[in-house]
Design a protein around this motif. Structure first.
Motif, PDB file in Angstrom:
ATOM      1  N   ALA A 276       0.852  -1.208   0.000  1.00 39.92           N
ATOM      2  CA  ALA A 276       0.000   0.000   0.000  1.00 39.92           C
ATOM      3  C   ALA A 276       0.881   1.250   0.000  1.00 39.92           C
ATOM      4  O   ALA A 276       0.572   2.252  -0.655  1.00 39.92           O
ATOM      5  CB  ALA A 276      -0.920  -0.006   1.216  1.00 39.92           C
ATOM      6  N   ASN A 277       1.998   1.189   0.719  1.00 40.02           N
ATOM      7  CA  ASN A 277       2.934   2.316   0.721  1.00 40.02           C
ATOM      8  C   ASN A 277       3.513   2.504  -0.692  1.00 40.02           C
ATOM      9  O   ASN A 277       3.622   3.636  -1.189  1.00 40.02           O
ATOM     10  CB  ASN A 277       4.043   2.054   1.752  1.00 40.02           C
ATOM     11  N   ALA A 278       3.856   1.387  -1.355  1.00 43.06           N
ATOM     12  CA  ALA A 278       4.399   1.476  -2.722  1.00 43.06           C
ATOM     13  C   ALA A 278       3.367   2.101  -3.663  1.00 43.06           C
ATOM     14  O   ALA A 278       3.693   2.980  -4.470  1.00 43.06           O
ATOM     15  CB  ALA A 278       4.798   0.085  -3.213  1.00 43.06           C
ATOM     16  N   ASP A 279       2.108   1.677  -3.529  1.00 44.82           N
ATOM     17  CA  ASP A 279       1.059   2.211  -4.407  1.00 44.82           C
ATOM     18  C   ASP A 279       0.871   3.710  -4.166  1.00 44.82           C
ATOM     19  O   ASP A 279       0.700   4.491  -5.095  1.00 44.82           O
ATOM     20  CB  ASP A 279      -0.284   1.496  -4.139  1.00 44.82           C
ATOM     21  N   ASP A 280       0.926   4.077  -2.884  1.00 46.80           N
ATOM     22  CA  ASP A 280       0.745   5.495  -2.550  1.00 46.80           C
ATOM     23  C   ASP A 280       1.904   6.326  -3.120  1.00 46.80           C
ATOM     24  O   ASP A 280       1.703   7.431  -3.623  1.00 46.80           O
ATOM     25  CB  ASP A 280       0.656   5.646  -1.025  1.00 46.80           C
ATOM     26  N   LEU A 281       3.121   5.778  -3.032  1.00 43.28           N
ATOM     27  CA  LEU A 281       4.276   6.500  -3.589  1.00 43.28           C
ATOM     28  C   LEU A 281       4.122   6.691  -5.097  1.00 43.28           C
ATOM     29  O   LEU A 281       4.340   7.802  -5.608  1.00 43.28           O
ATOM     30  CB  LEU A 281       5.560   5.723  -3.299  1.00 43.28           C
ATOM     31  N   LEU A 282       3.715   5.630  -5.783  1.00 44.88           N
ATOM     32  CA  LEU A 282       3.533   5.740  -7.243  1.00 44.88           C
ATOM     33  C   LEU A 282       2.509   6.834  -7.571  1.00 44.88           C
ATOM     34  O   LEU A 282       2.699   7.627  -8.486  1.00 44.88           O
ATOM     35  CB  LEU A 282       3.022   4.417  -7.795  1.00 44.88           C
ATOM     36  N   ARG A 283       1.456   6.875  -6.757  1.00 41.11           N
ATOM     37  CA  ARG A 283       0.439   7.921  -6.944  1.00 41.11           C
ATOM     38  C   ARG A 283       1.072   9.300  -6.735  1.00 41.11           C
ATOM     39  O   ARG A 283       0.866  10.225  -7.501  1.00 41.11           O
ATOM     40  CB  ARG A 283      -0.715   7.688  -5.947  1.00 41.11           C
ATOM     41  N   ARG A 284       1.896   9.406  -5.675  1.00 42.81           N
ATOM     42  CA  ARG A 284       2.504  10.716  -5.372  1.00 42.81           C
ATOM     43  C   ARG A 284       3.508  11.135  -6.441  1.00 42.81           C
ATOM     44  O   ARG A 284       3.696  12.325  -6.673  1.00 42.81           O
ATOM     45  CB  ARG A 284       3.156  10.665  -3.984  1.00 42.81           C
ATOM     46  N   PHE A 285       4.155  10.187  -7.102  1.00 42.83           N
ATOM     47  CA  PHE A 285       5.086  10.554  -8.181  1.00 42.83           C
ATOM     48  C   PHE A 285       4.334  11.256  -9.333  1.00 42.83           C
ATOM     49  O   PHE A 285       4.947  11.921 -10.152  1.00 42.83           O
ATOM     50  CB  PHE A 285       5.806   9.315  -8.754  1.00 42.83           C
ATOM     51  N   HIS A 286       3.002  11.048  -9.406  1.00 44.72           N
ATOM     52  CA  HIS A 286       2.210  11.661 -10.487  1.00 44.72           C
ATOM     53  C   HIS A 286       1.867  13.132 -10.216  1.00 44.72           C
ATOM     54  O   HIS A 286       1.240  13.779 -11.059  1.00 44.72           O
ATOM     55  CB  HIS A 286       0.891  10.892 -10.682  1.00 44.72           C
ATOM     56  N   ASN A 287       2.242  13.659  -9.063  1.00 44.73           N
ATOM     57  CA  ASN A 287       1.846  15.022  -8.674  1.00 44.73           C
ATOM     58  C   ASN A 287       2.463  16.064  -9.613  1.00 44.73           C
ATOM     59  O   ASN A 287       3.628  16.435  -9.478  1.00 44.73           O
ATOM     60  CB  ASN A 287       2.294  15.258  -7.216  1.00 44.73           C
ATOM     61  N   ARG A 288       1.659  16.534 -10.571  1.00 43.38           N
ATOM     62  CA  ARG A 288       2.169  17.482 -11.584  1.00 43.38           C
ATOM     63  C   ARG A 288       2.417  18.855 -10.989  1.00 43.38           C
ATOM     64  O   ARG A 288       3.330  19.567 -11.394  1.00 43.38           O
ATOM     65  CB  ARG A 288       1.142  17.618 -12.712  1.00 43.38           C
ATOM     66  N   ALA A 289       1.563  19.202 -10.019  1.00 43.64           N
ATOM     67  CA  ALA A 289       1.652  20.549  -9.438  1.00 43.64           C
ATOM     68  C   ALA A 289       3.006  20.782  -8.768  1.00 43.64           C
ATOM     69  O   ALA A 289       3.463  21.909  -8.641  1.00 43.64           O
ATOM     70  CB  ALA A 289       0.521  20.737  -8.421  1.00 43.64           C
ATOM     71  N   LEU A 290       3.654  19.683  -8.368  1.00 44.32           N
ATOM     72  CA  LEU A 290       4.924  19.792  -7.635  1.00 44.32           C
ATOM     73  C   LEU A 290       6.089  20.181  -8.552  1.00 44.32           C
ATOM     74  O   LEU A 290       7.064  20.785  -8.111  1.00 44.32           O
ATOM     75  CB  LEU A 290       5.199  18.423  -6.982  1.00 44.32           C
ATOM     76  N   HIS A 291       5.975  19.846  -9.833  1.00 44.17           N
ATOM     77  CA  HIS A 291       7.051  20.135 -10.813  1.00 44.17           C
ATOM     78  C   HIS A 291       8.411  19.639 -10.322  1.00 44.17           C
ATOM     79  O   HIS A 291       9.416  20.333 -10.479  1.00 44.17           O
ATOM     80  CB  HIS A 291       7.124  21.636 -11.130  1.00 44.17           C
ATOM     81  N   ASP A 292       8.438  18.481  -9.703  1.00 46.27           N
ATOM     82  CA  ASP A 292       9.725  17.937  -9.263  1.00 46.27           C
ATOM     83  C   ASP A 292      10.481  17.454 -10.511  1.00 46.27           C
ATOM     84  O   ASP A 292       9.887  16.885 -11.419  1.00 46.27           O
ATOM     85  CB  ASP A 292       9.508  16.763  -8.288  1.00 46.27           C
ATOM     86  N   THR A 293      11.784  17.674 -10.513  1.00 46.09           N
ATOM     87  CA  THR A 293      12.537  17.420 -11.744  1.00 46.09           C
ATOM     88  C   THR A 293      13.355  16.122 -11.690  1.00 46.09           C
ATOM     89  O   THR A 293      13.782  15.692 -10.621  1.00 46.09           O
ATOM     90  CB  THR A 293      13.527  18.574 -12.014  1.00 46.09           C
TER      91      THR A 293
END
Ligand SMILES: NC(=O)c1ccc[n+]([C@@H]2O[C@H](COP(=O)([O-])OP(=O)(O)OC[C@H]3O[C@@H](n4cnc5c(N)ncnc54)[C@H](O)[C@@H]3O)[C@@H](O)[C@H]2O)c1
Ligand SMILES: O=P(O)(O)OC[C@@H](O)[C@@H](O)[C@H](O)[C@H](O)CO
Length: 392
Positions: A276-293
């Motif tokens: 569940a932690n892995a799934d949540d991380l994958l979801r968080r990697f999709h955060n476009r608003a963050l503009h992480d590079t």
């Protein structure tokens, strides 16, 4: 009012540690070398923005000040009187802050102010021991007496905080943007003083802290960095765009599921909760608003490909449980990045080093997988071919 002294007023310092302590009613004193940042924080506040695809939340963090790290007398005096200490300077910089921190701790002990803990907000396995040994070197004959009263607490910093762009840094050095995630597991067993009453701090005693530090490095940081390196190969600049590429998603998801299974076997934590932690991380990697590079997440490949770090450490863990193959493919992606970033005369020795770690943990089988994965990347990257190597 309680006071925390935070070495490093960068992304994690301002974006996480400063925020959670200030919001819990603490005074926050930063120590940094960037004069404009120190000046900005000495206005007493900074703007803090939480970004997600659901919206933006802006707050002002107040009750802060800052000291220039070159003013060693002022820094030592702040350390001596602090109620809690933290570092978020980058693991490679700990050796630069250790002498002044040691001076402050020596002063504190001579003034009989009692034990104190240092929260180490750094992505380095074993950073607690590393910091103790840096402090011991700086303290010389006083090391045992001083360090008996100092806890060095490893943490698992899960919040992702991108570097603000150049224009923003120029215009408003204190501004910082973060993702919403706000849990901060720490190694409570290493503490010498009572844990501060800050709601985000998680100090579980029923699981060894190694579970959290391994989960952070071998699941979160590995998946993150793999996304960055694969994204770079496909010409993406941002993590959120990289993870949306179906081939990258598939590879990262498989590698993270493997890491989750290995962690569950290693620590006896239920697979469903690690997954569940892995799934949540994958979801968080999709955060476009963050503009992480991909550049920030992939920085310093030499550190990331060191033994015990996210790639080779995850390989050792997975190999212990017969799950090496997908991680070997990930190691080849990391190796490809490293070989492209070191001077030409170091490539052969770096490749030999990584191949011998792969052979050590995975034997000839994994070495063959590694060589084939590397060859799928070397000329023109072929992620289809790479993905096929994930399955036996
Ligand atoms: N940004 C993230 O998402 C994130 C998340 C988890 C963990 N980390 C880890 O946290 C640590 C800090 O990362 P960051 O992203 O905040 O880096 P950063 O570069 O944004 O901040 C580091 C700060 O430390 C200061 N600094 C460097 N040397 C110093 C010294 N000798 N004395 C005083 N200040 C000094 C720098 O000027 C800078 O302001 C790293 O170990 C990183 O791996 C980062
Ligand atoms: O900080 P590094 O260079 O070790 O790793 C890059 C990112 O994976 C890392 O900063 C994560 O964003 C962070 O660890 C998540 O909280």
């Amino acid at each position: 009012m309680n006071r925390i002294v935070v070495f490093g007023a960068g992304s994690v310092g301002r974006g996480f540690i400063g925020q959670i302590f200030a919001e819990a009613g603490w005074r926050v004193t930063f120590v940094d070398l960037e004069s404009r940042l120190v000046q900005a924080l000495n206005t007493g506040s900074y703007r803090h923005v939480t970004l997600s695809d659901e919206g933006v939340e802006e707050t002002t963090i107040t009750g802060v000040d800052a000291i220039d790290g070159r003013d060693t007398a002022a820094v030592a005096s702040a350390v001596a009187s602090a109620d809690f200490l933290a570092t978020s300077v980058g693991a490679a910089n700990l050796r630069h802050i250790a002498p002044t921190m040691a001076e402050g701790l020596r002063l504190r002990i001579s003034e009989r102010r009692g034990p104190v803990d240092i929260l180490l907000a750094e992505n380095l396995h074993g950073v607690g021991g590393e910091m103790r040994s840096l402090l011991a070197d700086a303290l010389g004959d006083d090391a045992d007496a001083v360090l008996a009263q100092v806890g060095t607490l490893e943490t698992s910093i899960g919040r992702m905080i991108p570097v603000p762009n150049e224009q923003r840094r120029e215009h408003e050095p204190g501004w910082v943007a973060v993702e919403p995630y706000r849990e901060l597991p720490l190694d409570v067993a290493a503490s010498r003083a009572p844990l501060p009453d800050v709601p985000e701090l998680v100090g579980r005693t029923d699981v060894p802290f190694a579970f959290y530090s391994d989960r952070k490095l071998y699941l979160h940081n590995l998946g993150h960095c793999l996304t960055a390196y694969l994204g770079e190969l496909l010409g993406e600049d941002e993590i959120a765009e990289a993870i949306r590429r179906p081939q990258i998603h598939r590879i990262v998801q498989t590698v993270m599921a493997t890491a989750a299974a290995a962690l569950s076997l290693e620590y006896g934590e239920p697979l469903a909760s690690v997954q569940a932690n892995a799934d949540d991380l994958l979801r968080r990697f999709h955060n476009r608003a963050l503009h992480d590079t991909v550049e920030r997440v992939g920085r310093d490949p030499q550190r990331k490909l060191a033994e015990g770090d996210r790639f080779l450490g995850a390989l050792a863990l997975a190999a212990r449980h017969g799950l090496a193959r997908p991680i070997t493919v990930a190691v080849a992606v990391g190796a490809d990045k490293l070989l492209g970033s070191v001077p030409a005369d170091q490539r052969d020795s770096e490749l030999d080093r990584i191949r011998s770690v792969v052979a050590h943990h995975g034997g000839e089988d994994q070495l063959a997988v590694f060589d084939e994965a590397l060859s799928a990347l070397r000329t023109s990257p072929d992620l289809e071919r790479l993905a096929l190597l994930l399955d036996p």
